[in-house]
Design a protein around this motif. Structure first.
Motif, PDB file in Angstrom:
ATOM      1  N   ASN A   4       1.042  -1.686  -0.318  1.00  0.00           N
ATOM      2  CA  ASN A   4      -0.219  -0.125  -0.448  1.00  0.00           C
ATOM      3  C   ASN A   4       0.961   1.356  -0.127  1.00  0.00           C
ATOM      4  O   ASN A   4       2.025   1.142   0.838  1.00  0.00           O
ATOM      5  CB  ASN A   4      -1.391   0.205   1.355  1.00  0.00           C
ATOM      6  CG  ASN A   4      -2.272  -0.674   1.129  1.00  0.00           C
ATOM      7  OD1 ASN A   4      -2.780  -0.609   0.436  1.00  0.00           O
ATOM      8  ND2 ASN A   4      -1.695  -1.824   2.267  1.00  0.00           N
ATOM      9  N   ILE A   5       0.623   2.357  -0.758  1.00  0.00           N
ATOM     10  CA  ILE A   5       1.019   3.745  -0.784  1.00  0.00           C
ATOM     11  C   ILE A   5       0.608   4.755   0.062  1.00  0.00           C
ATOM     12  O   ILE A   5      -0.931   4.736  -0.219  1.00  0.00           O
ATOM     13  CB  ILE A   5       1.080   3.863  -2.261  1.00  0.00           C
ATOM     14  CG1 ILE A   5       2.142   3.395  -3.208  1.00  0.00           C
ATOM     15  CG2 ILE A   5       2.039   5.582  -2.654  1.00  0.00           C
ATOM     16  CD1 ILE A   5       2.649   3.404  -4.287  1.00  0.00           C
ATOM     17  N   ALA A   6       0.845   5.430   1.265  1.00  0.00           N
ATOM     18  CA  ALA A   6       0.443   6.152   1.707  1.00  0.00           C
ATOM     19  C   ALA A   6       0.775   7.362   1.688  1.00  0.00           C
ATOM     20  O   ALA A   6       2.247   7.203   1.119  1.00  0.00           O
ATOM     21  CB  ALA A   6       0.283   5.836   2.703  1.00  0.00           C
ATOM     22  N   MET A   7       1.049   8.912   1.860  1.00  0.00           N
ATOM     23  CA  MET A   7       1.637  10.062   2.311  1.00  0.00           C
ATOM     24  C   MET A   7       1.688  10.183   4.087  1.00  0.00           C
ATOM     25  O   MET A   7       0.769   9.766   4.698  1.00  0.00           O
ATOM     26  CB  MET A   7       0.669  10.772   1.838  1.00  0.00           C
ATOM     27  CG  MET A   7       0.511  10.655   0.420  1.00  0.00           C
ATOM     28  SD  MET A   7       2.267  10.953  -0.911  1.00  0.00           S
ATOM     29  CE  MET A   7       1.556   9.147  -1.786  1.00  0.00           C
ATOM     30  N   CYS A   8       2.471  10.960   4.393  1.00  0.00           N
ATOM     31  CA  CYS A   8       2.731  11.100   5.558  1.00  0.00           C
ATOM     32  C   CYS A   8       2.817  12.888   5.454  1.00  0.00           C
ATOM     33  O   CYS A   8       3.850  13.446   4.872  1.00  0.00           O
ATOM     34  CB  CYS A   8       4.056  10.377   5.483  1.00  0.00           C
ATOM     35  SG  CYS A   8       4.995  11.050   7.498  1.00  0.00           S
ATOM     36  N   ASN A   9       2.654  13.629   6.537  1.00  0.00           N
ATOM     37  CA  ASN A   9       2.019  15.194   6.468  1.00  0.00           C
ATOM     38  C   ASN A   9       1.886  15.588   5.226  1.00  0.00           C
ATOM     39  O   ASN A   9       2.110  16.612   5.258  1.00  0.00           O
ATOM     40  CB  ASN A   9       3.211  15.463   7.275  1.00  0.00           C
ATOM     41  CG  ASN A   9       4.062  15.006   8.654  1.00  0.00           C
ATOM     42  OD1 ASN A   9       3.304  15.139   9.396  1.00  0.00           O
ATOM     43  ND2 ASN A   9       5.230  14.465   8.877  1.00  0.00           N
ATOM     44  N   PHE A  10       1.225  15.314   4.502  1.00  0.00           N
ATOM     45  CA  PHE A  10       1.192  15.854   3.365  1.00  0.00           C
ATOM     46  C   PHE A  10      -0.204  17.073   3.745  1.00  0.00           C
ATOM     47  O   PHE A  10      -1.483  16.515   4.143  1.00  0.00           O
ATOM     48  CB  PHE A  10       0.452  14.884   2.305  1.00  0.00           C
ATOM     49  CG  PHE A  10       1.022  14.878   1.471  1.00  0.00           C
ATOM     50  CD1 PHE A  10       1.188  15.391  -0.070  1.00  0.00           C
ATOM     51  CD2 PHE A  10       2.841  13.817   2.335  1.00  0.00           C
ATOM     52  CE1 PHE A  10       2.492  14.596  -0.934  1.00  0.00           C
ATOM     53  CE2 PHE A  10       4.103  13.786   1.081  1.00  0.00           C
ATOM     54  CZ  PHE A  10       3.115  14.189  -0.562  1.00  0.00           C
TER      55      PHE A  10
ATOM     56  N   PRO B  78      -6.082  19.709  11.475  1.00  0.00           N
ATOM     57  CA  PRO B  78      -6.850  18.934  10.151  1.00  0.00           C
ATOM     58  C   PRO B  78      -8.479  18.967   9.748  1.00  0.00           C
ATOM     59  O   PRO B  78      -8.549  18.284   8.787  1.00  0.00           O
ATOM     60  CB  PRO B  78      -6.555  17.749  10.703  1.00  0.00           C
ATOM     61  CG  PRO B  78      -4.796  18.311  11.265  1.00  0.00           C
ATOM     62  CD  PRO B  78      -5.186  18.839  12.101  1.00  0.00           C
ATOM     63  N   GLU B  79      -8.661  19.368  11.343  1.00  0.00           N
ATOM     64  CA  GLU B  79     -10.698  19.905  11.050  1.00  0.00           C
ATOM     65  C   GLU B  79     -10.731  20.623  10.172  1.00  0.00           C
ATOM     66  O   GLU B  79     -11.896  20.467   9.405  1.00  0.00           O
ATOM     67  CB  GLU B  79     -10.825  19.987  12.712  1.00  0.00           C
ATOM     68  CG  GLU B  79     -11.205  19.050  13.229  1.00  0.00           C
ATOM     69  CD  GLU B  79     -11.145  19.141  14.648  1.00  0.00           C
ATOM     70  OE1 GLU B  79     -11.847  20.126  14.957  1.00  0.00           O
ATOM     71  OE2 GLU B  79     -11.340  19.053  15.677  1.00  0.00           O
TER      72      GLU B  79
ATOM     73  N   THR C 146      -3.964  19.479   2.816  1.00  0.00           N
ATOM     74  CA  THR C 146      -5.003  18.783   1.270  1.00  0.00           C
ATOM     75  C   THR C 146      -4.633  19.092   0.222  1.00  0.00           C
ATOM     76  O   THR C 146      -4.476  18.357  -0.458  1.00  0.00           O
ATOM     77  CB  THR C 146      -5.790  20.007   2.040  1.00  0.00           C
ATOM     78  OG1 THR C 146      -5.908  19.582   3.267  1.00  0.00           O
ATOM     79  CG2 THR C 146      -7.243  19.823   0.742  1.00  0.00           C
ATOM     80  N   PRO C 147      -4.021  20.462  -0.111  1.00  0.00           N
ATOM     81  CA  PRO C 147      -3.273  21.151  -1.951  1.00  0.00           C
ATOM     82  C   PRO C 147      -2.875  19.761  -2.601  1.00  0.00           C
ATOM     83  O   PRO C 147      -2.547  19.307  -3.391  1.00  0.00           O
ATOM     84  CB  PRO C 147      -2.991  22.603  -2.123  1.00  0.00           C
ATOM     85  CG  PRO C 147      -3.534  22.676  -0.336  1.00  0.00           C
ATOM     86  CD  PRO C 147      -3.624  21.857   0.629  1.00  0.00           C
ATOM     87  N   HIS C 148      -1.707  18.829  -1.478  1.00  0.00           N
ATOM     88  CA  HIS C 148      -0.572  18.098  -2.037  1.00  0.00           C
ATOM     89  C   HIS C 148      -1.419  16.502  -1.843  1.00  0.00           C
ATOM     90  O   HIS C 148      -1.520  15.577  -3.125  1.00  0.00           O
ATOM     91  CB  HIS C 148       0.585  18.232  -1.769  1.00  0.00           C
ATOM     92  CG  HIS C 148       1.552  19.397  -1.837  1.00  0.00           C
ATOM     93  ND1 HIS C 148       0.871  20.944  -0.931  1.00  0.00           N
ATOM     94  CD2 HIS C 148       1.996  19.982  -2.509  1.00  0.00           C
ATOM     95  CE1 HIS C 148       1.682  21.871  -1.389  1.00  0.00           C
ATOM     96  NE2 HIS C 148       2.330  21.257  -2.576  1.00  0.00           N
ATOM     97  N   LEU C 149      -2.153  16.791  -0.906  1.00  0.00           N
ATOM     98  CA  LEU C 149      -3.031  15.611  -1.437  1.00  0.00           C
ATOM     99  C   LEU C 149      -3.577  14.942  -2.230  1.00  0.00           C
ATOM    100  O   LEU C 149      -3.721  14.313  -3.539  1.00  0.00           O
ATOM    101  CB  LEU C 149      -3.587  14.451   0.199  1.00  0.00           C
ATOM    102  CG  LEU C 149      -4.187  13.557  -0.061  1.00  0.00           C
ATOM    103  CD1 LEU C 149      -3.381  12.451   0.302  1.00  0.00           C
ATOM    104  CD2 LEU C 149      -5.474  13.484   1.148  1.00  0.00           C
ATOM    105  N   LYS C 150      -4.432  16.402  -2.969  1.00  0.00           N
ATOM    106  CA  LYS C 150      -5.404  16.273  -4.027  1.00  0.00           C
ATOM    107  C   LYS C 150      -4.460  16.078  -4.950  1.00  0.00           C
ATOM    108  O   LYS C 150      -4.615  15.577  -5.852  1.00  0.00           O
ATOM    109  CB  LYS C 150      -5.889  17.414  -3.860  1.00  0.00           C
ATOM    110  CG  LYS C 150      -6.962  18.105  -4.906  1.00  0.00           C
ATOM    111  CD  LYS C 150      -7.550  19.159  -4.531  1.00  0.00           C
ATOM    112  CE  LYS C 150      -8.775  19.295  -6.034  1.00  0.00           C
ATOM    113  NZ  LYS C 150      -9.156  20.840  -6.208  1.00  0.00           N
TER     114      LYS C 150
END
Length: 283
Positions: free
Chosen positions: A159-165, A194-195, A167-171
């Motif tokens: 599985n690939i995940a992100m860390c400390n991304f 994060p909320e 919202t714009p960069h996760l998008k």
């Protein structure tokens, strides 16, 4: 009730199953302790106890000095006990390119780091790799993410995940059709950033949120009630980190007010401040 929540499991749409509460490994790194000495044997004993209670998922990073090796020793002990299967435990690590080499990261570099993690932890596949990019202004982030996809296709990453991304960069990752299953983010009762956007966006796009810092490095505890800022001396790197967050947001006085509020809630339910803080974060 909390015990049931802690030992429960989450299953993603792709079938990957892990513990709702994860055993973090940062506190076991060589850099973490400012005082005293880490007892590795005791830590591994704790791993076995956690597994027996249904807490089968562990979190680490390639840059947490010594932690992947500690988990590798745990894996070897499980193998020696007999009947071991890769599925018995889940180990989440992080791929964190060296900041000084960020503009030089290529596929060969990425595969070398992933292979090193596999070797350290005696695994044939990394269950979940959380990708961290130090500086969004440095080119190469998307290319590196696609290199992780290539390693997933080679069977080295499940599985690939992100860390400390944010919202714009996760998008950006999702719009590039990278199958991001989760994002690890700092989140606690006094760090609720994060909320605002990240958690709603993640829910909307089926990206699971792994929240770290729920106890703010140990600051959310009764022992600090009434302690003055002048009397406080950091004992760990986590203390150093979260002290800065306190000072940049609520200030020490505001932090003390939150402790008293949490203590009032905890007393009404006959639990600890830590219980209240964790229950706030758990969905």
């Amino acid at each position: 009730m909390l015990d049931k929540i802690v030992s429960s499991k989450i299953t993603l749409e792709n079938g990957y199953t892990f513990s709702r509460v994860i055993n973090g490994g940062w506190q076991l790194s060589a850099e973490h302790c400012l005082k005293g000495r880490l007892d590795i044997d005791d830590a591994i004993k704790g791993f076995h106890m956690a597994k027996e209670r249904g807490l089968t998922t562990f979190d680490c990073a390639d840059i947490y000095t010594g932690v992947e090796e500690i988990l590798g020793r745990f894996v070897n002990e499980l193998k020696a006990m007999g009947g071991y299967s890769h599925e018995d435990i889940q180990i989440h690590t992080k791929f964190v390119p060296d900041l000084s080499l960020l503009d030089q990261v290529d596929f060969a570099y990425t595969e070398k780091v992933v292979d090193r993690s596999l070797m350290r932890m005696h695994r044939d596949c990394l269950d979940l790799v959380q990708f961290h990019w130090w500086d969004y202004d440095v080119p190469g982030m998307m290319e590196t993410a696609f290199d992780l996809v290539r390693l997933q296709e080679k069977g080295k990453i499940r599985n690939i995940a992100m860390c400390n991304f944010d919202t714009p960069h996760l998008k950006q990752m999702l719009e590039a059709k990278i199958l991001v299953v989760s994002n690890q983010t700092q989140y606690s009762v006094f760090d609720r950033r994060p909320e605002k956007a990240l958690l709603p966006y993640s829910r909307e796009h089926d990206v699971y949120s792994f929240c770290y810092g729920a106890l703010s490095g140990g600051f959310l505890a009764e022992r600090w009630i009434g302690v003055s800022r002048e009397a406080f001396e950091p004992e760990t790197r986590s203390h150093v980190k979260y002290l800065q967050i306190i000072e940049d947001s609520l200030g020490w006085e505001g932090y003390q007010k939150i402790l008293l509020l949490l203590k009032d809630i905890a007393d009404r339910h006959q639990v600890s401040i830590a219980n209240v803080a964790v229950r706030y974060i758990l969905p």
